[in-house]
Scaffold this active site. Structure first.
Site, PDB file in Angstrom:
ATOM      1  N   SER A  45       0.893  -1.086  -0.011  1.00  0.00           N
ATOM      2  CA  SER A  45      -0.073  -0.061  -0.316  1.00  0.00           C
ATOM      3  C   SER A  45       0.561   1.227  -0.040  1.00  0.00           C
ATOM      4  O   SER A  45       0.318   2.395  -0.149  1.00  0.00           O
ATOM      5  CB  SER A  45      -0.863  -0.206   1.178  1.00  0.00           C
ATOM      6  OG  SER A  45      -0.421   0.481   2.385  1.00  0.00           O
ATOM      7  N   THR A  66      -2.238  -6.228  -1.383  1.00  0.00           N
ATOM      8  CA  THR A  66      -3.289  -5.865   0.009  1.00  0.00           C
ATOM      9  C   THR A  66      -4.582  -5.775  -0.725  1.00  0.00           C
ATOM     10  O   THR A  66      -5.242  -6.003  -1.706  1.00  0.00           O
ATOM     11  CB  THR A  66      -2.857  -4.187   0.058  1.00  0.00           C
ATOM     12  OG1 THR A  66      -3.096  -3.460  -1.144  1.00  0.00           O
ATOM     13  CG2 THR A  66      -1.423  -4.072   0.405  1.00  0.00           C
ATOM     14  N   ARG A 206      -8.554   3.104   6.732  1.00  0.00           N
ATOM     15  CA  ARG A 206      -7.727   4.186   6.258  1.00  0.00           C
ATOM     16  C   ARG A 206      -7.665   5.402   7.253  1.00  0.00           C
ATOM     17  O   ARG A 206      -8.658   5.814   7.469  1.00  0.00           O
ATOM     18  CB  ARG A 206      -7.729   4.537   4.699  1.00  0.00           C
ATOM     19  CG  ARG A 206      -7.270   3.295   3.720  1.00  0.00           C
ATOM     20  CD  ARG A 206      -5.812   2.904   3.834  1.00  0.00           C
ATOM     21  NE  ARG A 206      -5.349   2.044   2.754  1.00  0.00           N
ATOM     22  CZ  ARG A 206      -5.110   0.736   3.206  1.00  0.00           C
ATOM     23  NH1 ARG A 206      -5.272   0.230   4.137  1.00  0.00           N
ATOM     24  NH2 ARG A 206      -4.620  -0.168   2.319  1.00  0.00           N
ATOM     25  N   GLU A 235       0.175   9.025   7.301  1.00  0.00           N
ATOM     26  CA  GLU A 235       1.369   8.038   7.502  1.00  0.00           C
ATOM     27  C   GLU A 235       2.661   8.313   6.372  1.00  0.00           C
ATOM     28  O   GLU A 235       2.268   8.726   5.239  1.00  0.00           O
ATOM     29  CB  GLU A 235       0.774   6.781   7.231  1.00  0.00           C
ATOM     30  CG  GLU A 235      -0.352   6.123   8.528  1.00  0.00           C
ATOM     31  CD  GLU A 235      -0.769   5.093   7.970  1.00  0.00           C
ATOM     32  OE1 GLU A 235      -0.114   4.191   6.956  1.00  0.00           O
ATOM     33  OE2 GLU A 235      -1.889   4.609   8.471  1.00  0.00           O
ATOM     34  N   HIS A 252      -0.154   0.863  11.466  1.00  0.00           N
ATOM     35  CA  HIS A 252      -0.965   0.192  10.231  1.00  0.00           C
ATOM     36  C   HIS A 252      -0.347  -1.173  10.248  1.00  0.00           C
ATOM     37  O   HIS A 252       0.230  -1.563   9.071  1.00  0.00           O
ATOM     38  CB  HIS A 252      -0.418   0.987   9.095  1.00  0.00           C
ATOM     39  CG  HIS A 252      -1.171   0.537   7.900  1.00  0.00           C
ATOM     40  ND1 HIS A 252      -1.698   1.901   6.919  1.00  0.00           N
ATOM     41  CD2 HIS A 252      -1.812  -0.313   7.582  1.00  0.00           C
ATOM     42  CE1 HIS A 252      -2.368   1.155   6.293  1.00  0.00           C
ATOM     43  NE2 HIS A 252      -2.585  -0.226   6.380  1.00  0.00           N
ATOM     44  N   GLY A 255      -3.399  -5.565   9.543  1.00  0.00           N
ATOM     45  CA  GLY A 255      -3.465  -6.911   8.607  1.00  0.00           C
ATOM     46  C   GLY A 255      -2.062  -7.610   8.380  1.00  0.00           C
ATOM     47  O   GLY A 255      -1.922  -8.295   7.572  1.00  0.00           O
TER      48      GLY A 255
HETATM   49  N1  LIG Z   1      -5.058  -1.557   8.788  1.00  0.00           N
HETATM   50  C1  LIG Z   1      -4.638  -2.636   7.946  1.00  0.00           C
HETATM   51  O1  LIG Z   1      -3.909  -3.261   7.989  1.00  0.00           O
HETATM   52  C2  LIG Z   1      -5.758  -3.071   6.726  1.00  0.00           C
HETATM   53  C3  LIG Z   1      -6.606  -2.005   6.453  1.00  0.00           C
HETATM   54  N2  LIG Z   1      -7.621  -2.735   5.333  1.00  0.00           N
HETATM   55  C4  LIG Z   1      -8.407  -1.568   4.938  1.00  0.00           C
HETATM   56  O2  LIG Z   1      -9.880  -2.116   5.033  1.00  0.00           O
HETATM   57  C5  LIG Z   1     -10.440  -1.714   4.085  1.00  0.00           C
HETATM   58  C6  LIG Z   1     -11.940  -2.776   4.101  1.00  0.00           C
HETATM   59  O3  LIG Z   1     -11.393  -3.983   3.563  1.00  0.00           O
HETATM   60  P1  LIG Z   1     -12.452  -5.090   3.271  1.00  0.00           P
HETATM   61  O4  LIG Z   1     -13.419  -5.382   4.170  1.00  0.00           O
HETATM   62  O5  LIG Z   1     -11.524  -6.210   2.782  1.00  0.00           O
HETATM   63  O6  LIG Z   1     -12.810  -4.470   2.010  1.00  0.00           O
HETATM   64  P2  LIG Z   1     -14.149  -4.934   0.997  1.00  0.00           P
HETATM   65  O7  LIG Z   1     -14.080  -4.271  -0.236  1.00  0.00           O
HETATM   66  O8  LIG Z   1     -14.420  -6.374   1.064  1.00  0.00           O
HETATM   67  O9  LIG Z   1     -15.498  -4.040   1.819  1.00  0.00           O
HETATM   68  C7  LIG Z   1     -15.696  -2.813   2.026  1.00  0.00           C
HETATM   69  C8  LIG Z   1     -17.080  -2.589   2.285  1.00  0.00           C
HETATM   70  O10 LIG Z   1     -17.184  -1.313   2.519  1.00  0.00           O
HETATM   71  C9  LIG Z   1     -18.404  -0.785   2.024  1.00  0.00           C
HETATM   72  N3  LIG Z   1     -18.315   0.528   1.849  1.00  0.00           N
HETATM   73  C10 LIG Z   1     -18.026   1.392   0.622  1.00  0.00           C
HETATM   74  N4  LIG Z   1     -18.053   2.365   0.977  1.00  0.00           N
HETATM   75  C11 LIG Z   1     -18.780   2.691   2.367  1.00  0.00           C
HETATM   76  C12 LIG Z   1     -19.397   4.010   2.876  1.00  0.00           C
HETATM   77  N5  LIG Z   1     -19.199   5.047   2.545  1.00  0.00           N
HETATM   78  N6  LIG Z   1     -19.906   3.695   4.058  1.00  0.00           N
HETATM   79  C13 LIG Z   1     -20.036   2.296   4.543  1.00  0.00           C
HETATM   80  N7  LIG Z   1     -19.558   1.252   3.989  1.00  0.00           N
HETATM   81  C14 LIG Z   1     -18.905   1.184   2.670  1.00  0.00           C
HETATM   82  C15 LIG Z   1     -18.444  -1.417   0.653  1.00  0.00           C
HETATM   83  O11 LIG Z   1     -19.647  -1.758   0.262  1.00  0.00           O
HETATM   84  C16 LIG Z   1     -17.822  -3.025   1.380  1.00  0.00           C
HETATM   85  O12 LIG Z   1     -18.917  -3.838   1.445  1.00  0.00           O
HETATM   86  C17 LIG Z   1      -9.775  -1.753   2.984  1.00  0.00           C
HETATM   87  O13 LIG Z   1     -10.164  -1.121   1.872  1.00  0.00           O
HETATM   88  C18 LIG Z   1      -8.398  -1.437   3.478  1.00  0.00           C
HETATM   89  O14 LIG Z   1      -8.251   0.072   3.107  1.00  0.00           O
HETATM   90  C19 LIG Z   1      -7.616  -3.562   5.119  1.00  0.00           C
HETATM   91  C20 LIG Z   1      -6.965  -4.989   5.580  1.00  0.00           C
HETATM   92  C21 LIG Z   1      -5.707  -4.606   6.281  1.00  0.00           C
HETATM   93  O1  LIG Z   2      -4.434  -4.771   2.776  1.00  0.00           O
HETATM   94  C1  LIG Z   2      -4.501  -3.757   3.207  1.00  0.00           C
HETATM   95  O2  LIG Z   2      -5.355  -2.905   2.636  1.00  0.00           O
HETATM   96  C2  LIG Z   2      -3.409  -2.944   4.060  1.00  0.00           C
HETATM   97  O3  LIG Z   2      -3.850  -2.182   4.778  1.00  0.00           O
HETATM   98  C3  LIG Z   2      -2.136  -3.813   4.382  1.00  0.00           C
HETATM   99  O4  LIG Z   2      -2.111  -4.439   5.570  1.00  0.00           O
HETATM  100  C4  LIG Z   2      -1.173  -2.703   4.249  1.00  0.00           C
HETATM  101  O5  LIG Z   2       0.043  -3.355   4.419  1.00  0.00           O
HETATM  102  P1  LIG Z   2       1.170  -2.473   3.506  1.00  0.00           P
HETATM  103  O6  LIG Z   2       1.028  -2.680   2.159  1.00  0.00           O
HETATM  104  O7  LIG Z   2       1.281  -0.967   3.771  1.00  0.00           O
HETATM  105  O8  LIG Z   2       2.484  -3.126   3.894  1.00  0.00           O
END
Ligand SMILES: NC(=O)C1=CN([C@@H]2O[C@H](COP(=O)(O)OP(=O)(O)OC[C@H]3O[C@@H](n4cnc5c(N)ncnc54)[C@H](O)[C@@H]3O)[C@@H](O)[C@H]2O)C=CC1
Ligand SMILES: O=C(O)C(=O)[C@H](O)COP(=O)(O)O
Length: 383
Positions: A45, A66, A206, A235, A252, A255
């Site tokens: 990311s 990611t 995010r 970040e 961060h 995940g």
């Molecule tokens: N902190 C970390 O390490 C990580 C962060 N993430 C973040 O988490 C986010 C979500 O991940 P997933 O669940 O896998 O994505 P996903 O795409 O499977 O689900 C996202 C959901 O959010 C909904 N959505 C979109 N806009 C919205 C709004 N304005 N209000 C409410 N709901 C809304 C979508 O309809 C969808 O159902 C990712 O896009 C990523 O940015 C994901 C993995 C790790």
């Molecule tokens: O999968 C995502 O979306 C995430 O937020 C990742 O966990 C972020 O990890 P990096 O890509 O920043 O190493």
């Protein structure tokens, strides 16, 4: 073929060497010069993938290991005919484990029970839907807000008004700045003002889904909110005044389970195989080294609480402590430390991949309470 990969992608050489030369580089500082003679670019990311990086290059395939894709200009890639793959769901369970660990830690610290509380999940996708099941198994009532899903006919969802009244509010949306349902600053000053006293706010999506300046000013005015932040505006440079007022602060890494990172790389391997019309020659399971095995011996642990089980596997306070130790440094050093903590992240397995034994033997007949506690937390216990 030249394949340029982010150096934080586990087992990338093992997976991609059969396609050609694999070069690993720090993702945050990748330049157009690094990329211009690559055929395949595999990022995480922290690399902004757009015209400025790729114009004039040989790149025909871009992958991000990611879930989030807000760092990639998808429209530009499409217009250039550059193939693209991401890794939907790769680390969703890692985020669920992180949130579980955070909530159990806060419940222990402030001496309240999670069961019976009402949680509001914003974004019911890969992460949100798995979190919903985990929280329900732990006895919470769960509401979910997801307008795009509602537009598609999904029922049983609520609006942000209902979410604001929950005991726990957790954000799991992509970062969307435009469109019918933008998520940029979804948690703004008005929403924060409506959170009830004692509410827990978590952001693992995010940074910019929560207005960080509005959150800081809310926390300066009231001390009755518990905030858990894994993601931050700006970040790798985090507002340290905000970090100081947040109860659990991490760089961060929600995940960052080993499973999640490896699955991300694996999903790009499968996508590149499909792009090149070659059958995969490896399996994901064969890639996990023995050194990554984690065993939880219940006879030694004698868990009394769910937190004991969770902390034997993932202790969120370790991440919080390591991150806070960097915050009084100068900006340059702090920003570098944010990335270093992520690059040198300790091996963490997802709860579902931990082997449960009792006195070194396979744990078959566990006490009912212990088995139920394990199951609710997603550990692999049959029944
Ligand atoms: N902190 C970390 O390490 C990580 C962060 N993430 C973040 O988490 C986010 C979500 O991940 P997933 O669940 O896998 O994505 P996903 O795409 O499977 O689900 C996202 C959901 O959010 C909904 N959505 C979109 N806009 C919205 C709004 N304005 N209000 C409410 N709901 C809304 C979508 O309809 C969808 O159902 C990712 O896009 C990523 O940015 C994901 C993995 C790790
Ligand atoms: O999968 C995502 O979306 C995430 O937020 C990742 O966990 C972020 O990890 P990096 O890509 O920043 O190493």
């Amino acid at each position: 073929m030249k394949i340029l990969v982010d150096e934080n992608m586990p087992l990338a050489r093992e997976l991609f060497a059969s396609f050609g030369e694999v070069l690993a580089r720090p993702g945050r500082s990748l330049t157009a010069d690094d990329v211009h003679d690559a055929d395949v670019l595999l990022v995480r990311s922290v690399t902004r993938v757009d015209e400025a990086l790729l114009a004039g290059s040989r790149v025909r395939f871009v992958g991000t290991a990611t879930i989030g894709t807000d760092h990639v200009d998808l429209d530009w890639l499409r217009a250039q005919g550059i193939a693209f793959a991401s890794a939907p769901g790769c680390n969703a369970m890692s985020v669920v484990d992180y949130v579980s660990s955070a909530l159990l830690e806060l419940a222990d610290r402030h001496d309240f029970a999670l069961a019976g509380r009402r949680a509001g999940i914003v974004g019911l996708g890969n992460v949100g839907s798995r979190l919903q099941r985990r929280l329900q198994a732990l006895g919470l009532e769960v509401l979910a807000c997801d307008p795009p899903l509602a537009d598609a006919g999904h029922t049983g969802l609520v609006d942000m008004d209902a979410i604001a009244g929950c005991d726990i509010v957790s954000f799991h949306t992509p970062l969307l700045r435009h469109g019918a349902h933008p998520s940029f600053h979804l948690a703004d000053a008005a929403l924060l003002a409506r959170l009830k006293p004692g509410a827990i706010l978590l952001n693992t999506s995010r940074g910019a889904v929560v207005d960080n300046a509005a959150l800081l000013s809310a926390l300066e005015r009231r001390d009755d909110l518990h905030v858990v932040l894994d993601v931050w505006e700006g970040e790798p440079l985090v507002d340290r005044r905000l970090a100081a007022r947040v109860e659990l602060a991490t760089p961060h890494i929600a995940g960052y389970s080993y499973d999640g990172k490896l699955r991300g790389t694996w999903m790009l391997y499968e996508a590149l195989c499909a792009f090149l019309d070659q059958p995969p020659t490896m399996t994901l399971a064969s890639l996990v080294p023995d050194s990554a095995r984690r065993v939880l011996d219940l006879a030694q642990l004698a868990p009394r609480r769910a937190l004991d089980l969770v902390y034997a596997t993932y202790r969120i306070t370790d991440d919080d402590t390591a991150f806070r130790a960097t915050l009084d440094q100068t900006d340059d050093i702090r920003a570098a430390a944010f990335d270093r903590l992520r690059k040198q992240y300790p091996l963490r397995r997802e709860f579902a991949t931990v082997e449960i034994v009792h006195g070194g033997l396979p744990a078959t007949r566990l006490p009912v309470g212990e088995a139920a506690m394990l199951r609710a937390l997603g550990f692999p216990v049959a029944g």
